[in-house]
Design an enzyme around this catalytic site. Structure first.
Site, short mmCIF file in Angstrom:
data_model
loop_
_atom_site.label_atom_id
_atom_site.label_comp_id
_atom_site.label_asym_id
_atom_site.label_seq_id
_atom_site.Cartn_x
_atom_site.Cartn_y
_atom_site.Cartn_z
N ILE A 13 69.23 12.08 68.49
CA ILE A 13 68.47 10.84 68.66
C ILE A 13 69.42 9.65 68.73
N ILE A 61 79.86 8.55 56.16
CA ILE A 61 79.10 7.51 55.46
C ILE A 61 79.13 7.69 53.93
N THR A 131 61.69 10.44 58.59
CA THR A 131 60.92 11.54 59.16
C THR A 131 59.52 11.63 58.55
N ASP A 132 58.60 12.25 59.30
CA ASP A 132 57.25 12.47 58.76
C ASP A 132 57.25 13.57 57.69
N GLU A 133 58.36 14.34 57.59
CA GLU A 133 58.39 15.45 56.64
C GLU A 133 58.32 14.98 55.19
N TYR A 156 65.75 19.27 52.70
CA TYR A 156 65.93 18.21 53.71
C TYR A 156 64.94 17.07 53.49
N SER A 159 65.53 15.05 50.38
CA SER A 159 66.67 14.13 50.47
C SER A 159 66.31 12.91 51.32
N LYS A 160 65.52 13.11 52.39
CA LYS A 160 65.10 11.97 53.22
C LYS A 160 64.14 11.08 52.41
N ASN A 186 61.07 15.42 67.38
CA ASN A 186 61.58 14.96 68.68
C ASN A 186 62.04 16.15 69.52
N LEU A 196 63.85 24.26 67.32
CA LEU A 196 62.98 25.19 68.05
C LEU A 196 63.10 25.13 69.58
N PRO A 288 61.15 29.80 54.03
CA PRO A 288 60.62 29.54 52.69
C PRO A 288 60.09 28.09 52.59
P1 NAD Z 1 71.44 15.27 64.45
O1 NAD Z 1 71.68 16.33 63.43
O2 NAD Z 1 71.33 15.64 65.88
O3 NAD Z 1 72.58 14.16 64.36
C1 NAD Z 1 73.05 13.67 63.12
C2 NAD Z 1 74.32 12.88 63.39
O4 NAD Z 1 74.78 12.35 62.14
C3 NAD Z 1 75.46 13.71 63.99
O5 NAD Z 1 76.08 13.01 65.04
C4 NAD Z 1 76.42 13.88 62.82
O6 NAD Z 1 77.77 14.01 63.21
C5 NAD Z 1 76.17 12.60 62.03
N1 NAD Z 1 76.51 12.75 60.62
C6 NAD Z 1 76.11 13.75 59.78
N2 NAD Z 1 76.65 13.57 58.56
C7 NAD Z 1 77.37 12.42 58.63
C8 NAD Z 1 78.16 11.71 57.68
N3 NAD Z 1 78.31 12.14 56.43
N4 NAD Z 1 78.77 10.56 58.07
C9 NAD Z 1 78.62 10.11 59.35
N5 NAD Z 1 77.91 10.76 60.29
C10 NAD Z 1 77.29 11.90 59.93
O7 NAD Z 1 70.14 14.51 63.95
P2 NAD Z 1 68.91 13.91 64.79
O8 NAD Z 1 67.95 14.99 65.06
O9 NAD Z 1 69.44 13.09 65.90
O10 NAD Z 1 68.27 12.95 63.68
C11 NAD Z 1 68.75 11.61 63.51
C12 NAD Z 1 67.95 10.96 62.40
O11 NAD Z 1 66.57 10.94 62.73
C13 NAD Z 1 68.05 11.67 61.05
O12 NAD Z 1 68.12 10.70 60.04
C14 NAD Z 1 66.77 12.47 60.96
O13 NAD Z 1 66.38 12.65 59.61
C15 NAD Z 1 65.81 11.56 61.70
N6 NAD Z 1 64.67 12.23 62.37
C16 NAD Z 1 64.89 13.31 63.20
C17 NAD Z 1 63.81 13.88 63.86
C18 NAD Z 1 63.99 15.05 64.81
O14 NAD Z 1 62.99 15.62 65.26
N7 NAD Z 1 65.20 15.44 65.18
C19 NAD Z 1 62.52 13.38 63.66
C20 NAD Z 1 62.34 12.31 62.79
C21 NAD Z 1 63.43 11.73 62.15
O1 DAU Z 2 59.01 16.34 61.75
C1 DAU Z 2 60.25 15.76 61.97
C2 DAU Z 2 61.35 16.78 61.72
O2 DAU Z 2 61.29 17.69 62.80
C3 DAU Z 2 62.74 16.15 61.61
O3 DAU Z 2 62.78 15.32 60.49
C4 DAU Z 2 63.81 17.25 61.49
O4 DAU Z 2 65.09 16.66 61.51
C5 DAU Z 2 63.67 18.18 62.67
O5 DAU Z 2 64.58 19.25 62.53
C6 DAU Z 2 62.25 18.73 62.77
O6 DAU Z 2 61.95 19.64 61.68
P1 DAU Z 2 61.18 21.03 61.89
O7 DAU Z 2 61.56 21.94 60.80
O8 DAU Z 2 59.74 20.82 62.15
O9 DAU Z 2 61.87 21.48 63.32
P2 DAU Z 2 62.40 22.89 63.86
O10 DAU Z 2 62.70 22.71 65.29
O11 DAU Z 2 63.44 23.47 62.98
O12 DAU Z 2 61.11 23.80 63.74
C7 DAU Z 2 59.90 23.49 64.40
C8 DAU Z 2 58.88 24.56 64.05
O13 DAU Z 2 59.29 25.80 64.63
C9 DAU Z 2 58.76 24.83 62.55
O14 DAU Z 2 57.41 25.15 62.22
C10 DAU Z 2 59.64 26.06 62.33
C11 DAU Z 2 59.49 26.82 63.63
N1 DAU Z 2 60.69 27.61 64.02
C12 DAU Z 2 61.89 27.00 64.07
C13 DAU Z 2 63.04 27.68 64.41
C14 DAU Z 2 64.39 27.00 64.43
C15 DAU Z 2 60.56 28.96 64.37
O15 DAU Z 2 59.44 29.52 64.36
N2 DAU Z 2 61.69 29.64 64.72
C16 DAU Z 2 62.94 29.07 64.73
O16 DAU Z 2 63.92 29.78 65.01
#
Ligand code: NAD
Ligand code: DAU
Length: 348
Positions: A13, A61, A131-133, A156, A159-160, A186, A196, A288
């Site tokens: 993101i 950070i 996050t919504d989690e 996760y 911690s958020k 996203n 996923l 889990p």
């Molecule tokens: P990501 O894992 O793709 O990227 C995380 C980035 O943070 C990486 O570039 C990594 O190098 C950097 N990073 C990790 N630890 C660090 C540290 N100690 N110091 C400096 N940089 C560090 O994550 P993402 O999916 O892009 O998510 C970005 C943010 O959005 C997160 O805070 C996540 O909780 C939040 N978010 C993600 C989703 C999702 O669906 N991916 C949804 C809602 C909120």
């Molecule tokens: O809701 C926002 C969150 O969405 C973000 O805060 C997180 O950073 C992001 O990783 C995501 O969390 P989820 O756990 O929902 O995403 P993930 O893609 O890991 O999994 C989506 C769904 O698919 C979940 O119900 C678990 C399931 N899954 C996931 C993987 C990786 C599977 O069934 N098989 C898999 O191998």
């Protein structure tokens, strides 16, 4: 010139947010602070890395002295904080790493920002991307609103949730101006293929099993990453101080239905016989503490800031698949080495 620090800008993101801000705001200096963990990749930023209003800083950070000196040197007016450990499955394997980066790292940033501006907060803003989690799990009905109680279930999300609380605490205690947004799942280009959608696209390309957790009846609300980046832009510029905004796609899918749609689109794009990709679906051991359902009520950001998603899920998914098909080298480079070990441990 405003100086904006974006953390985690080399991630999924974050790289979309950095690209948007660098291109859209030539009058801002954008600093991208990223530790380049397995999830961070400077290739994601090739398109803007030469721009004059962009600077990359490699750093952690959680490193208090380093972060504090960075804030003293550059005197950032605003922070958009995305850096985090973000994958739920990894948080189950190594919860402490999540506490360190997501809680301690956020506090280090808050503290450095406070030290710099505590006597005059005028024109300053700390934007925490969450996050919504944090709201935990819904049953079959209902939506998360901004007033839903926090009830996180994974290391996760715990911690958020903790980091969100610290941001609010700095706002209440020290008068720090802040906004928080809590977004749903996203998807889109540059997402690390452990999540996923990109994992399953990559496995279909390589004819590998598609590991669906449990019975596949878990529900998520999916949002195209570029729509999230545009929402972040809006909240940063027009969000009200000390407010929270939920961001979501109005787009709920049961995992198994999403995977079925993905398989159909992949068969068409790869010119494979109908049903080829779906034959790879394999039900595996459940995650889990797996949250049953997430669903966001995004009425507030829609009504107050006029934001809504710009693409349908079918369009966004199709565009995402096309990107991964065109960028196989990107995926191949980041899924070698350490990732292979993680994959073995997670899906043995
Ligand atoms: P990501 O894992 O793709 O990227 C995380 C980035 O943070 C990486 O570039 C990594 O190098 C950097 N990073 C990790 N630890 C660090 C540290 N100690 N110091 C400096 N940089 C560090 O994550 P993402 O999916 O892009 O998510 C970005 C943010 O959005 C997160 O805070 C996540 O909780 C939040 N978010 C993600 C989703 C999702 O669906 N991916 C949804 C809602 C909120
Ligand atoms: O809701 C926002 C969150 O969405 C973000 O805060 C997180 O950073 C992001 O990783 C995501 O969390 P989820 O756990 O929902 O995403 P993930 O893609 O890991 O999994 C989506 C769904 O698919 C979940 O119900 C678990 C399931 N899954 C996931 C993987 C990786 C599977 O069934 N098989 C898999 O191998």
């Amino acid at each position: 010139m405003k100086k904006i620090l974006i953390t985690g800008g080399a991630g999924f993101i974050g790289s979309h947010v950095v690209r948007l801000f660098v291109n859209k705001y030539p009058n801002y200096m954008i600093y991208n602070l990223d530790a380049l963990t397995y999830a961070g990749n400077l290739e994601n930023l090739k398109a803007i890395e030469q721009q004059e209003n962009y600077t990359f800083i490699k750093g952690d950070i959680t490193d208090e002295l380093f972060v504090e000196s960075l804030f003293q040197e550059h005197r950032f007016d605003g922070v958009i904080h995305l850096a985090a450990e973000s994958h739920v499955d990894r948080s189950i394997l190594d919860p402490l790493a999540f506490a360190k980066t997501n809680i301690l790292g956020t506090m280090v940033l808050l503290n450095s920002f406070k030290k710099l501006w505590k006597d005059n907060w005028e024109g300053k803003l700390f934007y925490h991307v969450s996050t919504d989690e944090v709201y935990g799990s819904l049953r079959e009905t209902g939506l998360f609103t901004e007033t839903t109680s926090y009830d996180p279930n994974s290391p996760y999300s715990a911690s958020k949730a903790s980091s969100d609380h610290f941001v609010r605490a700095y706002g209440e205690t020290y008068g720090m101006p802040y906004v928080i947004s809590n977004c749903s799942n996203n998807y889109g280009s540059y997402q690390f293929p452990e999540k996923l959608i990109p994992l399953f696209i990559n496995n279909i390309i390589n004819n590998k099993a598609l590991p669906v957790y449990g019975d596949g009846n878990y529900t998520r609300d999916w949002l195209f990453v570029e729509d999230h980046a545009m929402a972040i832009d809006l909240v940063f510029h027009e969000g009200k101080n000390h407010e929270t905004y939920n961001i979501g796609g109005f787009n709920e899918w049961k995992n198994i239905d999403l995977v079925t749609l993905l398989c159909q689109q992949m068969d068409e794009k790869l010119n494979r016989k109908k049903g080829t990709s779906a034959a790879l679906i394999t039900y595996v051991k459940d995650r889990p503490g797996h949250d049953l359902r997430y669903a966001i009520d995004a009425t507030k950001i829609n009504k107050e800031l006029g934001w809504k998603p710009s693409v349908t899920f079918e369009e966004g998914l199709s565009e995402t698949i096309d990107w991964y098909l065109k960028n196989k080298e990107w995926t191949n480079r980041i899924t070698s080495g350490a990732y292979e070990k993680y994959y073995e441990q997670q899906y043995q």
